[in-house]
Design a protein around this motif. Sequence first.
Motif, PDB file in Angstrom:
ATOM      1  N   SER A 214       0.654  -1.177  -0.143  1.00 39.98           N
ATOM      2  CA  SER A 214      -0.042   0.004   0.049  1.00 39.98           C
ATOM      3  C   SER A 214       0.821   1.236   0.005  1.00 39.98           C
ATOM      4  O   SER A 214       0.268   2.365  -0.092  1.00 39.98           O
ATOM      5  CB  SER A 214      -0.769  -0.013   1.307  1.00 39.98           C
TER       6      SER A 214
ATOM      7  N   THR B 100      -8.857   1.444  -2.847  1.00 39.83           N
ATOM      8  CA  THR B 100      -8.455   3.214  -2.337  1.00 39.83           C
ATOM      9  C   THR B 100      -8.987   4.257  -3.308  1.00 39.83           C
ATOM     10  O   THR B 100      -9.318   3.799  -4.493  1.00 39.83           O
ATOM     11  CB  THR B 100      -6.946   3.128  -2.536  1.00 39.83           C
ATOM     12  N   ASP B 101      -9.399   5.318  -2.885  1.00 40.23           N
ATOM     13  CA  ASP B 101      -9.685   6.618  -3.864  1.00 40.23           C
ATOM     14  C   ASP B 101      -8.299   6.901  -4.870  1.00 40.23           C
ATOM     15  O   ASP B 101      -8.726   7.642  -5.767  1.00 40.23           O
ATOM     16  CB  ASP B 101     -10.165   7.792  -2.884  1.00 40.23           C
ATOM     17  N   GLU B 102      -7.330   6.488  -4.579  1.00 42.95           N
ATOM     18  CA  GLU B 102      -6.310   6.756  -5.544  1.00 42.95           C
ATOM     19  C   GLU B 102      -6.501   6.321  -6.912  1.00 42.95           C
ATOM     20  O   GLU B 102      -5.776   6.717  -7.810  1.00 42.95           O
ATOM     21  CB  GLU B 102      -4.820   6.307  -5.050  1.00 42.95           C
TER      22      GLU B 102
ATOM     23  N   TYR C  74       1.318   1.902  -7.576  1.00 42.74           N
ATOM     24  CA  TYR C  74       0.446   1.284  -6.471  1.00 42.74           C
ATOM     25  C   TYR C  74      -0.962   1.494  -6.954  1.00 42.74           C
ATOM     26  O   TYR C  74      -1.700   0.482  -6.906  1.00 42.74           O
ATOM     27  CB  TYR C  74       0.587   2.110  -5.364  1.00 42.74           C
TER      28      TYR C  74
ATOM     29  N   ASN D  84      -7.789   8.383   2.699  1.00 41.91           N
ATOM     30  CA  ASN D  84      -6.233   8.077   3.604  1.00 41.91           C
ATOM     31  C   ASN D  84      -6.996   7.876   5.065  1.00 41.91           C
ATOM     32  O   ASN D  84      -7.758   8.521   5.717  1.00 41.91           O
ATOM     33  CB  ASN D  84      -5.683   9.355   3.699  1.00 41.91           C
TER      34      ASN D  84
ATOM     35  N   GLU E 267       5.838   4.286   8.241  1.00 44.70           N
ATOM     36  CA  GLU E 267       6.341   4.950   6.927  1.00 44.70           C
ATOM     37  C   GLU E 267       5.431   5.928   6.147  1.00 44.70           C
ATOM     38  O   GLU E 267       5.948   6.640   5.322  1.00 44.70           O
ATOM     39  CB  GLU E 267       6.701   3.641   5.543  1.00 44.70           C
ATOM     40  N   LYS E 268       4.127   5.884   6.765  1.00 44.49           N
ATOM     41  CA  LYS E 268       3.324   6.756   6.236  1.00 44.49           C
ATOM     42  C   LYS E 268       3.232   8.220   6.757  1.00 44.49           C
ATOM     43  O   LYS E 268       3.710   8.155   7.861  1.00 44.49           O
ATOM     44  CB  LYS E 268       1.729   6.145   6.121  1.00 44.49           C
ATOM     45  N   LEU E 269       2.707   9.140   6.333  1.00 48.15           N
ATOM     46  CA  LEU E 269       2.862  10.675   6.645  1.00 48.15           C
ATOM     47  C   LEU E 269       2.705  10.730   8.232  1.00 48.15           C
ATOM     48  O   LEU E 269       3.415  11.369   9.120  1.00 48.15           O
ATOM     49  CB  LEU E 269       2.201  11.507   5.972  1.00 48.15           C
TER      50      LEU E 269
ATOM     51  N   LEU F 252       4.887   8.695  10.919  1.00 47.77           N
ATOM     52  CA  LEU F 252       6.263   9.142  10.630  1.00 47.77           C
ATOM     53  C   LEU F 252       6.396  10.490  11.225  1.00 47.77           C
ATOM     54  O   LEU F 252       7.579  10.592  12.064  1.00 47.77           O
ATOM     55  CB  LEU F 252       6.470   9.206   9.117  1.00 47.77           C
TER      56      LEU F 252
ATOM     57  N   PRO G  40      10.215  15.403   7.275  1.00 49.82           N
ATOM     58  CA  PRO G  40      10.272  15.687   5.906  1.00 49.82           C
ATOM     59  C   PRO G  40       8.862  15.829   4.995  1.00 49.82           C
ATOM     60  O   PRO G  40       8.212  14.869   4.773  1.00 49.82           O
ATOM     61  CB  PRO G  40      11.014  14.404   5.368  1.00 49.82           C
TER      62      PRO G  40
ATOM     63  N   TYR H 235       6.927  16.482   1.830  1.00 48.16           N
ATOM     64  CA  TYR H 235       7.593  16.805   0.297  1.00 48.16           C
ATOM     65  C   TYR H 235       7.172  18.043  -0.272  1.00 48.16           C
ATOM     66  O   TYR H 235       5.816  18.608   0.087  1.00 48.16           O
ATOM     67  CB  TYR H 235       6.722  15.648  -0.414  1.00 48.16           C
TER      68      TYR H 235
ATOM     69  N   ARG I 213      -5.174  15.912   1.379  1.00 50.47           N
ATOM     70  CA  ARG I 213      -5.868  14.337   1.652  1.00 50.47           C
ATOM     71  C   ARG I 213      -6.993  14.389   2.693  1.00 50.47           C
ATOM     72  O   ARG I 213      -6.962  15.545   3.332  1.00 50.47           O
ATOM     73  CB  ARG I 213      -4.623  13.510   2.285  1.00 50.47           C
TER      74      ARG I 213
ATOM     75  N   ASN J  51      -1.189  18.723   3.824  1.00 53.87           N
ATOM     76  CA  ASN J  51       0.068  18.049   4.366  1.00 53.87           C
ATOM     77  C   ASN J  51       0.641  19.028   5.544  1.00 53.87           C
ATOM     78  O   ASN J  51       0.986  18.609   6.565  1.00 53.87           O
ATOM     79  CB  ASN J  51       0.958  17.487   3.552  1.00 53.87           C
TER      80      ASN J  51
ATOM     81  N   ARG K 270       7.399  13.982  -4.142  1.00 51.32           N
ATOM     82  CA  ARG K 270       7.321  12.450  -4.755  1.00 51.32           C
ATOM     83  C   ARG K 270       7.235  12.608  -6.273  1.00 51.32           C
ATOM     84  O   ARG K 270       6.356  13.523  -6.573  1.00 51.32           O
ATOM     85  CB  ARG K 270       6.199  11.913  -4.021  1.00 51.32           C
TER      86      ARG K 270
ATOM     87  N   HIS L 211       3.523  13.109  -7.846  1.00 43.56           N
ATOM     88  CA  HIS L 211       2.674  13.450  -6.702  1.00 43.56           C
ATOM     89  C   HIS L 211       1.242  13.881  -6.971  1.00 43.56           C
ATOM     90  O   HIS L 211       1.193  15.065  -7.384  1.00 43.56           O
ATOM     91  CB  HIS L 211       3.513  14.316  -5.844  1.00 43.56           C
TER      92      HIS L 211
HETATM   93  O1  DAU Z   1      -6.112   7.660  -0.376  1.00 43.19           O
HETATM   94  C1  DAU Z   1      -5.779   6.403   0.272  1.00 43.19           C
HETATM   95  C2  DAU Z   1      -4.326   6.032   0.116  1.00 43.19           C
HETATM   96  O2  DAU Z   1      -3.624   6.897   1.160  1.00 43.19           O
HETATM   97  C3  DAU Z   1      -3.988   4.815   0.419  1.00 43.19           C
HETATM   98  O3  DAU Z   1      -4.542   3.924  -0.571  1.00 43.19           O
HETATM   99  C4  DAU Z   1      -2.777   4.295   0.496  1.00 43.19           C
HETATM  100  O4  DAU Z   1      -2.364   2.957   0.802  1.00 43.19           O
HETATM  101  C5  DAU Z   1      -2.080   5.259   1.579  1.00 43.19           C
HETATM  102  O5  DAU Z   1      -0.584   5.177   1.837  1.00 43.19           O
HETATM  103  C6  DAU Z   1      -2.554   6.738   1.330  1.00 43.19           C
HETATM  104  O6  DAU Z   1      -1.582   7.215   0.256  1.00 43.19           O
HETATM  105  P1  DAU Z   1      -0.703   8.557   0.521  1.00 43.19           P
HETATM  106  O7  DAU Z   1       0.360   8.678  -0.627  1.00 43.19           O
HETATM  107  O8  DAU Z   1      -1.626   9.715   0.625  1.00 43.19           O
HETATM  108  O9  DAU Z   1      -0.153   8.470   1.921  1.00 43.19           O
HETATM  109  P2  DAU Z   1       1.326   8.872   2.494  1.00 43.19           P
HETATM  110  O10 DAU Z   1       1.005   8.631   4.113  1.00 43.19           O
HETATM  111  O11 DAU Z   1       2.444   8.159   1.839  1.00 43.19           O
HETATM  112  O12 DAU Z   1       1.423  10.247   2.013  1.00 43.19           O
HETATM  113  C7  DAU Z   1       0.521  11.000   2.590  1.00 43.19           C
HETATM  114  C8  DAU Z   1       0.883  12.707   2.136  1.00 43.19           C
HETATM  115  O13 DAU Z   1       1.817  13.282   2.702  1.00 43.19           O
HETATM  116  C9  DAU Z   1       1.289  12.578   0.476  1.00 43.19           C
HETATM  117  O14 DAU Z   1       0.790  13.922  -0.213  1.00 43.19           O
HETATM  118  C10 DAU Z   1       2.688  12.609   0.426  1.00 43.19           C
HETATM  119  C11 DAU Z   1       3.014  13.345   1.761  1.00 43.19           C
HETATM  120  N1  DAU Z   1       3.989  12.790   2.534  1.00 43.19           N
HETATM  121  C12 DAU Z   1       4.450  11.698   2.670  1.00 43.19           C
HETATM  122  C13 DAU Z   1       5.388  11.168   3.531  1.00 43.19           C
HETATM  123  C14 DAU Z   1       5.746   9.457   3.769  1.00 43.19           C
HETATM  124  C15 DAU Z   1       5.042  13.821   2.786  1.00 43.19           C
HETATM  125  O15 DAU Z   1       5.030  15.116   2.532  1.00 43.19           O
HETATM  126  N2  DAU Z   1       6.343  13.331   3.605  1.00 43.19           N
HETATM  127  C16 DAU Z   1       6.543  12.097   3.835  1.00 43.19           C
HETATM  128  O16 DAU Z   1       7.533  11.520   4.496  1.00 43.19           O
END
Ligand code: DAU
Length: 351
Positions: free
Chosen positions: A84, A133-135, A159, A188, A197-199, A202, A214, A216, A223, A258, A290, A293
Amino acid sequence: MRVAVTGGCGFIGSAVVRHLMQRTSHQVLNIDCMTYAASEESLAAVSSDPRYRHAPISINDRPALEKVLAEFQPDAIMHLAAESHVDRSIDGPDVFIQTNIVGTYCLLDVAHRYWLKLEAEKKTGFRFLHISTDEVFGHLAPEDPPFTEDTAYDPRSPYSASKAASDHLVRAWYHTYGFPAFVTNTTNNYGPWHFPEKLIPLMIINALEGRPLPVYGRGENLRDWLFVEDHAAALVRAVECGKPGETYAIGARQPRSNLDVVRRICALVDELEPDPAGPRERLISFVSDRPGHDFRYEIDPGHAERCLDWKAEHDFETGLRRTVQWYVDNRSWWQTLRKQRYDGRRLGVEK
Ligand code: DAU
């Protein structure tokens, strides 16, 4: 009901298993082969109950799946096993194709053959719920209306493309074979036991440890945040009363940028664990974006709320407070993970 859950030691899967065990009288078979993000501890509160059983097998292992389904005789399957994390899919898409597409195909095919042999009454009541997922809908511009069940698919990362493919397979089995399957697409999630590892997890643990946070790009991406226990409640409603062939888009109407999320986490961590060195916002560090992104995800959950008689109980502030408190109270869980299983790269930890 006898409910088989795939990925029941994952973040959302474990919330579903806890909900099934603590709030229903259903029997649960958890099919989980324990990849890096799985946690047995997340089920410690329920795993000694005789209504619960764990089969440590992969959804790609056809003979093992056939055996456990024949033994357990489920009335429903809730399919949550998936890779995921978007960043991991960018660095190494292969396992996403194997698990999310090939694994879903294998599980669907085994479940379909199991269903064909059921006697009439059990066959009519059987349900296969695919959690997605909504992605898969791509991303939204600031002025676009939120995603609904009718939004066209437009996945943009390895993904989300792998999840989109799995959704199509599930719907094909419904339309072609009359297999009683349906799909949920969710925004989300956040909450306890979220792999760091997710926002949100972390940022919480980095803030607690005084490490860089960190963000991005410029932190403007949006979200829509759903507390994981609210999601689990919706999924259990769906498996109990959802209709084959349907789609339910599940969300909580809680969009945040974010940067807002990270600032809110900093404020909560400051309140719960004041830092003599100063407010945690000083740790925010803007890093490279990312690739590809997605700008914004947001769901209109109206259809799911009406059909499932469900509504998210937590707004973002309430859910986030509970989540930060949980990470403060459960340091040993994430500290062990960080030491034993995590490569450190995306935690902002020095190698
Ligand atoms: O929308 C549902 C989805 O939400 C799920 O299907 C995914 O499995 C789940 O991981 C999540 O996806 P995102 O890519 O939105 O989640 P993530 O926590 O990786 O990142 C959330 C936002 O935060 C995204 O805009 C990227 C940003 N980010 C993420 C990380 C890990 C940062 O700015 N810094 C970071 O270190």
